[in-house]
Design an enzyme around this catalytic site. Structure first.
Site, PDB file in Angstrom:
ATOM      1  N   ASP A 192      41.732  45.641  41.836  1.00  0.00           N
ATOM      2  CA  ASP A 192      43.028  45.186  42.330  1.00  0.00           C
ATOM      3  C   ASP A 192      43.706  46.332  43.069  1.00  0.00           C
ATOM      4  O   ASP A 192      44.059  47.356  42.476  1.00  0.00           O
ATOM      5  CB  ASP A 192      43.912  44.723  41.168  1.00  0.00           C
ATOM      6  CG  ASP A 192      45.208  44.080  41.638  1.00  0.00           C
ATOM      7  OD1 ASP A 192      45.417  43.974  42.860  1.00  0.00           O
ATOM      8  OD2 ASP A 192      46.012  43.676  40.777  1.00  0.00           O
ATOM      9  N   LYS A 235      50.610  32.884  39.255  1.00  0.00           N
ATOM     10  CA  LYS A 235      51.511  33.480  38.279  1.00  0.00           C
ATOM     11  C   LYS A 235      52.816  32.684  38.240  1.00  0.00           C
ATOM     12  O   LYS A 235      53.384  32.368  39.287  1.00  0.00           O
ATOM     13  CB  LYS A 235      51.802  34.942  38.630  1.00  0.00           C
ATOM     14  CG  LYS A 235      50.580  35.844  38.525  1.00  0.00           C
ATOM     15  CD  LYS A 235      50.908  37.287  38.903  1.00  0.00           C
ATOM     16  CE  LYS A 235      49.696  38.176  38.757  1.00  0.00           C
ATOM     17  NZ  LYS A 235      49.969  39.566  39.216  1.00  0.00           N
TER      18      LYS A 235
END
Length: 361
Positions: free
Chosen positions: A190, A267
């Site tokens: 990431d 999310k």
């Protein structure tokens, strides 16, 4: 049953160690918990996480939004009329996705509690455990290798390695993790928007040439630069995932239209809650994109909600729900066992009160 009160509480929970990404570093989870209460005393909890670099929302701003316009549209309403109330919450203000997510989750929690059901079951899930990755903070190769070995010894089978802009350090770090854990542990990367498209293509190509076996690369370039995401995706073999680039349905539609990535990270704090999150997961799946459910640096309230969504709707890859693992202390409502996050079988999110949550830290 009518909603009579909405309250907010600032909660600060210390982390077991410093959390470092390309965007920030922190030693605490600082978050806003919302309580929605009905006339018969049922309370639902939700969370507005403060992550300036992703959502742009502050604690004070989220509180003002929740206690002002969002409260105005929910007080006096019947929580059984859930979808209508949630539509009004989403339409009450522009942006403020974390604040909306907090109210959305609190309403879901409230309704599940009133029905005597764990939230994951009310959403259609059958299993309380969801496999999760665990994050390795940005660090030098030796630190990353030691952290990777420790996490694997604790039962995690998927490692998410945070990297910064330095290409050489990123390469050395990923290879150190791979050497430390061997070929059977999943390793994902990431970059949190740290690279240009040219940098991303170079780093990912070098990792492919080195046989690093990276599962996917998450948000390698700036969130607003969908063209750069598209260029990276087309230039490499490793799957590319959008995180900060996908907040809501319009973002996902553009990503799908342009085939800009292979996967998305959903999310709740980005998309304004459970209702939109489930739409994003369904739409991505129908259009051939891979999916995970992720979390910000959140308390057990936010993580339990996200885990309940993942348990009910499923994902194509292991989700990213380790945020509460980082918190120093143990929650009675949420635990980590053998690389999975396990939500409570108690009604709703399983968190009885703000006081129970504050005892975690």
């Amino acid at each position: 049953m009518r909603i009579t009160r909405v309250r907010t509480h600032r909660v600060v929970l210390p982390l077991r160690e410093t959390f470092v990404t390309a965007l920030r570093r922190t030693d605490v989870v600082e978050t806003l918990i919302v309580e929605v209460e009905t006339d018969d005393g049922v309370i639902g909890l939700g969370e507005a996480s403060q992550v300036w670099q992703v959502t742009g929302e502050s604690m004070d701003g989220a509180r003002a939004c929740i206690e002002g316009p969002l409260s105005a549209v929910v007080i006096g309403r019947d929580p059984e009329d859930l979808q209508a109330v949630l539509r009004d919450v989403r339409g009450a203000v522009v942006g403020n996705t974390s604040a909306k997510a907090a109210v959305d989750v609190a309403l879901h929690d409230l309704l599940a509690r009133s029905r005597g059901l764990p939230l994951f079951r009310m959403l259609g899930g059958a299993v309380a455990a969801v496999e999760t990755d665990v994050t390795l903070s940005v660090g030098d190769p030796d630190h990353l290798a030691a952290s990777a070995s420790a996490r694997v010894s604790e039962g995690f089978r998927t490692l998410k390695v945070k990297v910064a802009a330095d290409e050489r350090q990123a390469l050395r770090g990923i290879m150190a993790v791979r050497d430390a854990v061997g070929p059977d542990i999943a390793v994902r990367l990431d970059a949190n928007q740290a690279w240009t498209d040219k940098q991303a293509i170079r780093v990912i190509g070098d990792l492919e040439d080195a046989g690093a076996g990276v599962e996917f690369v998450e948000q390698p370039v700036l969130a607003r630069d969908v063209s750069a995401l598209e260029r990276v995706t087309r230039a490499v073999h490793t799957p590319v995932m959008a995180d900060e680039a996908v907040f809501g349905i319009a973002d996902l539609v553009e990503i799908i239209h342009r085939r800009a990535v292979d996967m998305i990270n959903v999310k709740l704090a980005k998309c304004a809650g459970i209702a939109v999150a489930t739409t994003l997961l369904d739409l991505a799946r129908e259009c051939g994109l891979g999916t995970i459910v992720g979390s910000m640096m959140e308390s057990p309230v936010g993580v339990a909600a996200s885990a309940s969504v993942a348990a009910a709707h499923g994902t194509t890859a292991v989700s990213d729900l380790d945020a509460a693992w980082w918190i120093r202390g143990v929650s009675a409502a949420l635990g980590y066992e053998a690389g999975s996050v396990v939500v409570s079988a108690r009604p709703g999110l399983g968190i009885e009160s703000i006081e129970e949550l504050e005892r975690v830290g």
